[in-house]
Design an enzyme around this catalytic site. Structure first.
Site, PDB file in Angstrom:
ATOM      1  N   GLU A   1       0.181  -5.945   7.813  1.00 47.16           N
ATOM      2  CA  GLU A   1       1.103  -5.166   8.646  1.00 47.16           C
ATOM      3  C   GLU A   1       0.359  -4.515   9.821  1.00 47.16           C
ATOM      4  OE1 GLU A   1       4.701  -4.255   8.562  1.00 47.16           O
ATOM      5  OE2 GLU A   1       4.486  -6.258   7.766  1.00 47.16           O
TER       6      GLU A   1
ATOM      7  N   GLY B   1      18.599  -8.586   5.404  1.00 49.02           N
ATOM      8  CA  GLY B   1      18.475  -8.282   6.830  1.00 49.02           C
ATOM      9  C   GLY B   1      18.089  -9.510   7.638  1.00 49.02           C
TER      10      GLY B   1
ATOM     11  N   TYR C   1       4.088   2.817   8.459  1.00 41.30           N
ATOM     12  CA  TYR C   1       3.226   2.263   7.402  1.00 41.30           C
ATOM     13  C   TYR C   1       2.059   1.496   8.026  1.00 41.30           C
ATOM     14  CZ  TYR C   1       1.589  -0.961   3.786  1.00 41.30           C
ATOM     15  OH  TYR C   1       0.795  -1.693   2.921  1.00 41.30           O
TER      16      TYR C   1
ATOM     17  N   ALA D   1      -3.570   2.774  -4.232  1.00 42.81           N
ATOM     18  CA  ALA D   1      -2.419   3.689  -4.154  1.00 42.81           C
ATOM     19  C   ALA D   1      -1.969   3.827  -2.712  1.00 42.81           C
ATOM     20  CB  ALA D   1      -2.793   5.052  -4.716  1.00 42.81           C
ATOM     21  N   ALA D   2      -0.664   3.828  -2.527  1.00 43.85           N
ATOM     22  CA  ALA D   2      -0.095   4.018  -1.183  1.00 43.85           C
ATOM     23  C   ALA D   2       1.411   4.171  -1.293  1.00 43.85           C
ATOM     24  CB  ALA D   2      -0.392   2.807  -0.294  1.00 43.85           C
TER      25      ALA D   2
ATOM     26  N   SER E   1      -3.908  -4.116   5.190  1.00 51.31           N
ATOM     27  CA  SER E   1      -2.689  -4.937   5.164  1.00 51.31           C
ATOM     28  C   SER E   1      -2.495  -5.737   6.440  1.00 51.31           C
ATOM     29  CB  SER E   1      -1.493  -3.998   4.981  1.00 51.31           C
ATOM     30  OG  SER E   1      -0.287  -4.658   5.287  1.00 51.31           O
TER      31      SER E   1
ATOM     32  N   VAL F   1      11.423  -8.213  -0.281  1.00 52.14           N
ATOM     33  CA  VAL F   1      12.414  -9.276  -0.083  1.00 52.14           C
ATOM     34  C   VAL F   1      12.289 -10.423  -1.084  1.00 52.14           C
ATOM     35  CG1 VAL F   1      11.213 -10.667   1.699  1.00 52.14           C
ATOM     36  CG2 VAL F   1      13.725 -10.483   1.709  1.00 52.14           C
TER      37      VAL F   1
ATOM     38  N   GLN G   1       2.081  -3.143  -8.614  1.00 49.33           N
ATOM     39  CA  GLN G   1       1.921  -4.596  -8.836  1.00 49.33           C
ATOM     40  C   GLN G   1       0.448  -4.993  -8.890  1.00 49.33           C
ATOM     41  OE1 GLN G   1       3.711  -8.438  -6.691  1.00 49.33           O
ATOM     42  NE2 GLN G   1       2.062  -7.565  -5.474  1.00 49.33           N
ATOM     43  N   ASP G   2      -0.294  -4.684  -7.829  1.00 50.69           N
ATOM     44  CA  ASP G   2      -1.687  -5.152  -7.738  1.00 50.69           C
ATOM     45  C   ASP G   2      -2.566  -4.467  -8.778  1.00 50.69           C
ATOM     46  OD1 ASP G   2      -0.645  -6.436  -5.587  1.00 50.69           O
ATOM     47  OD2 ASP G   2      -2.111  -5.709  -4.135  1.00 50.69           O
TER      48      ASP G   2
HETATM   49  P1  NAP Z   1       2.999  -0.841  -5.188  1.00 51.84           P
HETATM   50  O1  NAP Z   1       3.480  -1.783  -6.247  1.00 51.84           O
HETATM   51  O2  NAP Z   1       3.980  -0.140  -4.323  1.00 51.84           O
HETATM   52  O3  NAP Z   1       2.084   0.267  -5.933  1.00 51.84           O
HETATM   53  C1  NAP Z   1       1.668   1.432  -5.278  1.00 51.84           C
HETATM   54  C2  NAP Z   1       0.890   2.293  -6.257  1.00 51.84           C
HETATM   55  O4  NAP Z   1       0.459   3.485  -5.588  1.00 51.84           O
HETATM   56  C3  NAP Z   1       1.686   2.755  -7.493  1.00 51.84           C
HETATM   57  O5  NAP Z   1       0.852   2.721  -8.616  1.00 51.84           O
HETATM   58  C4  NAP Z   1       2.035   4.194  -7.137  1.00 51.84           C
HETATM   59  O6  NAP Z   1       2.237   5.013  -8.255  1.00 51.84           O
HETATM   60  C5  NAP Z   1       0.750   4.594  -6.430  1.00 51.84           C
HETATM   61  N1  NAP Z   1       0.894   5.811  -5.609  1.00 51.84           N
HETATM   62  C6  NAP Z   1       1.797   6.043  -4.630  1.00 51.84           C
HETATM   63  N2  NAP Z   1       1.614   7.268  -4.111  1.00 51.84           N
HETATM   64  C7  NAP Z   1       0.562   7.828  -4.773  1.00 51.84           C
HETATM   65  C8  NAP Z   1      -0.105   9.066  -4.698  1.00 51.84           C
HETATM   66  N3  NAP Z   1       0.279  10.019  -3.846  1.00 51.84           N
HETATM   67  N4  NAP Z   1      -1.159   9.300  -5.514  1.00 51.84           N
HETATM   68  C9  NAP Z   1      -1.540   8.356  -6.414  1.00 51.84           C
HETATM   69  N5  NAP Z   1      -0.931   7.172  -6.557  1.00 51.84           N
HETATM   70  C10 NAP Z   1       0.103   6.908  -5.737  1.00 51.84           C
HETATM   71  O7  NAP Z   1       1.957  -1.581  -4.209  1.00 51.84           O
HETATM   72  P2  NAP Z   1       1.207  -2.994  -4.385  1.00 51.84           P
HETATM   73  O8  NAP Z   1       2.093  -4.073  -3.893  1.00 51.84           O
HETATM   74  O9  NAP Z   1       0.611  -3.062  -5.725  1.00 51.84           O
HETATM   75  O10 NAP Z   1       0.062  -2.840  -3.294  1.00 51.84           O
HETATM   76  C11 NAP Z   1      -1.181  -2.220  -3.601  1.00 51.84           C
HETATM   77  C12 NAP Z   1      -1.830  -1.738  -2.326  1.00 51.84           C
HETATM   78  O11 NAP Z   1      -2.045  -2.834  -1.435  1.00 51.84           O
HETATM   79  C13 NAP Z   1      -1.029  -0.726  -1.523  1.00 51.84           C
HETATM   80  O12 NAP Z   1      -1.956   0.136  -0.888  1.00 51.84           O
HETATM   81  C14 NAP Z   1      -0.321  -1.565  -0.480  1.00 51.84           C
HETATM   82  O13 NAP Z   1      -0.002  -0.786   0.647  1.00 51.84           O
HETATM   83  C15 NAP Z   1      -1.387  -2.589  -0.190  1.00 51.84           C
HETATM   84  N6  NAP Z   1      -0.941  -3.909   0.247  1.00 51.84           N
HETATM   85  C16 NAP Z   1       0.003  -4.593  -0.459  1.00 51.84           C
HETATM   86  C17 NAP Z   1       0.344  -5.872  -0.073  1.00 51.84           C
HETATM   87  C18 NAP Z   1       1.354  -6.679  -0.845  1.00 51.84           C
HETATM   88  O14 NAP Z   1       1.844  -7.682  -0.313  1.00 51.84           O
HETATM   89  N7  NAP Z   1       1.646  -6.326  -2.084  1.00 51.84           N
HETATM   90  C19 NAP Z   1      -0.287  -6.476   1.036  1.00 51.84           C
HETATM   91  C20 NAP Z   1      -1.261  -5.739   1.715  1.00 51.84           C
HETATM   92  C21 NAP Z   1      -1.598  -4.460   1.319  1.00 51.84           C
HETATM   93  P3  NAP Z   1       3.710   5.162  -8.936  1.00 51.84           P
HETATM   94  O15 NAP Z   1       3.829   4.001  -9.879  1.00 51.84           O
HETATM   95  O16 NAP Z   1       3.607   6.483  -9.613  1.00 51.84           O
HETATM   96  O17 NAP Z   1       4.714   5.116  -7.837  1.00 51.84           O
HETATM   97  O1  F7E Z   2       9.734  -7.664   3.980  1.00 49.58           O
HETATM   98  C1  F7E Z   2      12.528  -9.122   5.925  1.00 49.58           C
HETATM   99  C2  F7E Z   2      11.875  -7.877   6.479  1.00 49.58           C
HETATM  100  O2  F7E Z   2       9.780  -5.662   2.499  1.00 49.58           O
HETATM  101  C3  F7E Z   2       9.350  -8.940   4.425  1.00 49.58           C
HETATM  102  C4  F7E Z   2       4.465  -4.698   1.660  1.00 49.58           C
HETATM  103  O3  F7E Z   2       3.828  -5.079   0.457  1.00 49.58           O
HETATM  104  O4  F7E Z   2       3.776  -6.719   2.736  1.00 49.58           O
HETATM  105  C5  F7E Z   2       4.911  -5.940   2.421  1.00 49.58           C
HETATM  106  O5  F7E Z   2       5.589  -5.530   3.588  1.00 49.58           O
HETATM  107  C6  F7E Z   2      10.264  -9.401   5.559  1.00 49.58           C
HETATM  108  C7  F7E Z   2      10.453  -8.369   6.676  1.00 49.58           C
HETATM  109  O6  F7E Z   2       7.583  -6.875   2.968  1.00 49.58           O
HETATM  110  C8  F7E Z   2      15.273  -8.038   3.830  1.00 49.58           C
HETATM  111  O7  F7E Z   2      12.538  -7.456   7.681  1.00 49.58           O
HETATM  112  C9  F7E Z   2      14.970  -9.446   5.447  1.00 49.58           C
HETATM  113  O8  F7E Z   2      10.345  -9.007   7.909  1.00 49.58           O
HETATM  114  O9  F7E Z   2       9.223  -7.914   1.496  1.00 49.58           O
HETATM  115  P1  F7E Z   2       9.128  -6.996   2.641  1.00 49.58           P
HETATM  116  P2  F7E Z   2       6.766  -6.368   4.252  1.00 49.58           P
HETATM  117  O10 F7E Z   2       7.558  -5.414   5.071  1.00 49.58           O
HETATM  118  O11 F7E Z   2       6.237  -7.571   4.941  1.00 49.58           O
HETATM  119  C10 F7E Z   2       2.795  -6.055   3.554  1.00 49.58           C
HETATM  120  C11 F7E Z   2       1.638  -7.024   3.759  1.00 49.58           C
HETATM  121  C12 F7E Z   2       2.403  -4.731   3.044  1.00 49.58           C
HETATM  122  O12 F7E Z   2       1.268  -4.289   3.223  1.00 49.58           O
HETATM  123  C13 F7E Z   2       3.487  -3.873   2.489  1.00 49.58           C
HETATM  124  O13 F7E Z   2       2.953  -2.847   1.652  1.00 49.58           O
HETATM  125  O14 F7E Z   2      11.546  -9.648   5.029  1.00 49.58           O
HETATM  126  N1  F7E Z   2      13.782  -8.854   5.197  1.00 49.58           N
HETATM  127  N2  F7E Z   2      15.900  -8.956   4.620  1.00 49.58           N
HETATM  128  C14 F7E Z   2      13.925  -7.980   4.194  1.00 49.58           C
HETATM  129  N3  F7E Z   2      13.036  -7.180   3.586  1.00 49.58           N
HETATM  130  C15 F7E Z   2      13.487  -6.390   2.569  1.00 49.58           C
HETATM  131  N4  F7E Z   2      12.616  -5.594   1.916  1.00 49.58           N
HETATM  132  N5  F7E Z   2      14.803  -6.417   2.179  1.00 49.58           N
HETATM  133  C16 F7E Z   2      15.735  -7.212   2.768  1.00 49.58           C
HETATM  134  O15 F7E Z   2      16.907  -7.219   2.421  1.00 49.58           O
END
Ligand code: NAP
Ligand code: F7E
Length: 325
Positions: free
Chosen positions: A127, A211, A149, A81-82, A125, A189, A14-15
């Site tokens: 988290e 959930g 994570y 990447a993660a 993050s 979610v 996504q990002d």
């Molecule tokens: P995402 O959609 O899950 O994308 C993860 C990316 O990492 C994908 O391009 C995936 O490739 C790649 N990847 C996974 N394992 C890899 C590996 N072993 N080597 C190289 N590439 C790999 O995540 P996102 O939501 O864009 O988030 C981007 C980053 O910000 C992540 O590090 C995430 O943990 C962090 N983050 C996200 C949020 C959020 O709310 N979105 C908030 C805080 C931090 P494939 O396409 O091949 O799977």
């Molecule tokens: O859950 C609750 C669940 O999976 C949000 C990642 O990008 O943001 C993300 O992590 C909340 C949690 O995101 C369902 O229990 C209820 O409390 O959308 P989520 P996350 O776990 O907050 C952080 C900042 C990151 O860094 C991570 O990479 O929603 N919840 N019911 C559910 N969650 C999911 N997935 N599915 C359900 O059915």
């Protein structure tokens, strides 16, 4: 002026897709690290893929990172990447540690070996705050992660700080709170809710199983958050920043807003299912983005309600077209 170049790991995520768009708009040469898959998964970057230079590589493989840096010679590296899905981190904790934690050290060490002047962004993050020690959370709030994570991200965060302090790298860490978009993975979610609400509205599904309804998150829009990443690397000195909206909403509120967009009564369709509960939950996240505002001049432009409406509409239109409804 010479053209700037950047290497993005996680460009297919996504990002990565929004950041690649932003950097191309800024005139960068954009390189994307992509891991080998049996099926090309460029859905999120199809519209710009001709403008990106792809380099094969994996955060598990140090040599591939060194090669990618040598080939791209970037001014900036964005390590996005993660293994990023929290529930998977309980099922695959070692893989999550290897990629989400140690993978950061591999990238930092590769930078040190190839060119220590490269500027580095680490995707930290909210988290990491887990069982929160302070409300709202700032750059100084102690970490208390609640999942493998979250633990891995704490390691990635501190190794970034450590390489900055040990080797004087321009390494910054963005502590980003949840950010979403129509490109969000369907397992998270927000997208799970908007997608299934759209399906129900079109007669393609009759329930949504989720959930914990009480968890609260500070949800922002991904398009806004990648701008903060870029701004961090444009600063004269590296630092760490919380990126958040400063507002929090429960999962139940998210469901209400999404179903309201389609004039549906969510109580008729939503079923709680223990399968989606987590062994340890993060109950409440709300960030204070004051430092990002003051130093980077960053502010979010899309509200929670606007973003959910955008996601519902995108899902509805796509499903309608797909099913020729
Ligand atoms: P995402 O959609 O899950 O994308 C993860 C990316 O990492 C994908 O391009 C995936 O490739 C790649 N990847 C996974 N394992 C890899 C590996 N072993 N080597 C190289 N590439 C790999 O995540 P996102 O939501 O864009 O988030 C981007 C980053 O910000 C992540 O590090 C995430 O943990 C962090 N983050 C996200 C949020 C959020 O709310 N979105 C908030 C805080 C931090 P494939 O396409 O091949 O799977
Ligand atoms: O859950 C609750 C669940 O999976 C949000 C990642 O990008 O943001 C993300 O992590 C909340 C949690 O995101 C369902 O229990 C209820 O409390 O959308 P989520 P996350 O776990 O907050 C952080 C900042 C990151 O860094 C991570 O990479 O929603 N919840 N019911 C559910 N969650 C999911 N997935 N599915 C359900 O059915």
């Amino acid at each position: 002026m010479t053209q700037k170049s950047a290497l993005i790991s996680g460009i297919t995520g996504q990002d990565g897709s929004y950041l690649a768009e932003l950097l191309l708009e800024q005139g960068y040469q954009v390189y994307g690290l992509v891991r080998r898959t049996s099926h090309i998964n460029f859905e999120r970057i199809r519209h710009i893929q001709d403008k990106i230079h792809f380099i094969p590589g994996d955060l598990a493989d140090l040599t591939s990172l060194i090669y990618a840096l040598r080939e791209s010679q970037p001014h900036e590296v964005y390590n996005l990447a993660a293994q990023s899905f929290v529930p998977t981190s309980w099922v695959q904790p070692i893989l999550t540690g290897d990629i989400t934690a140690i993978g950061v050290t591999r990238m930092l060490d590769a930078i040190r070996a190839v060119d220590p002047t490269i500027r580095f962004y680490q995707a930290s993050s909210s988290e990491m705050f887990g069982k929160v020690q302070e409300v709202p959370q700032t750059e100084r709030t102690p970490f208390y992660p609640r999942s493998p994570y979250g633990v891995a991200k704490v390691y990635g965060h501190w190794i970034t700080v450590n390489y900055r302090e040990s080797y004087n790298l321009h390494a910054s860490s963005g502590i980003l709170f949840n950010h979403e978009s129509p490109r969000r993975g369907l397992e998270f979610v927000t997208h799970k809710v908007t997608y299934n609400a759209a399906k129900i509205s079109l007669g393609l599904a009759n329930e949504l199983r989720v959930g914990n309804l009480d968890a609260q998150r500070d949800w922002g829009y991904a398009g806004d958050y990648v701008r903060a990443m870029w701004l961090m690397l444009q600063q004269p000195t590296p630092d760490d920043y919380v990126v958040a909206t400063g507002k929090t909403h429960s999962v139940q509120r998210l469901i209400e807003v999404a179903f309201d967009c389609l004039d549906l009564d969510w109580r008729r369709y939503v079923v709680q299912d223990a399968k989606f509960m987590r062994p340890a939950e993060v109950d409440l996240l709300i960030g204070n983005p004051e430092k990002a505002r003051a130093v980077l001049g960053w502010e979010p432009t899309v509200t929670f309600e606007q973003m959910i409406e955008m996601m519902v509409k995108a899902d509805y239109d796509q499903l309608k077209a797909e099913h020729q409804l």
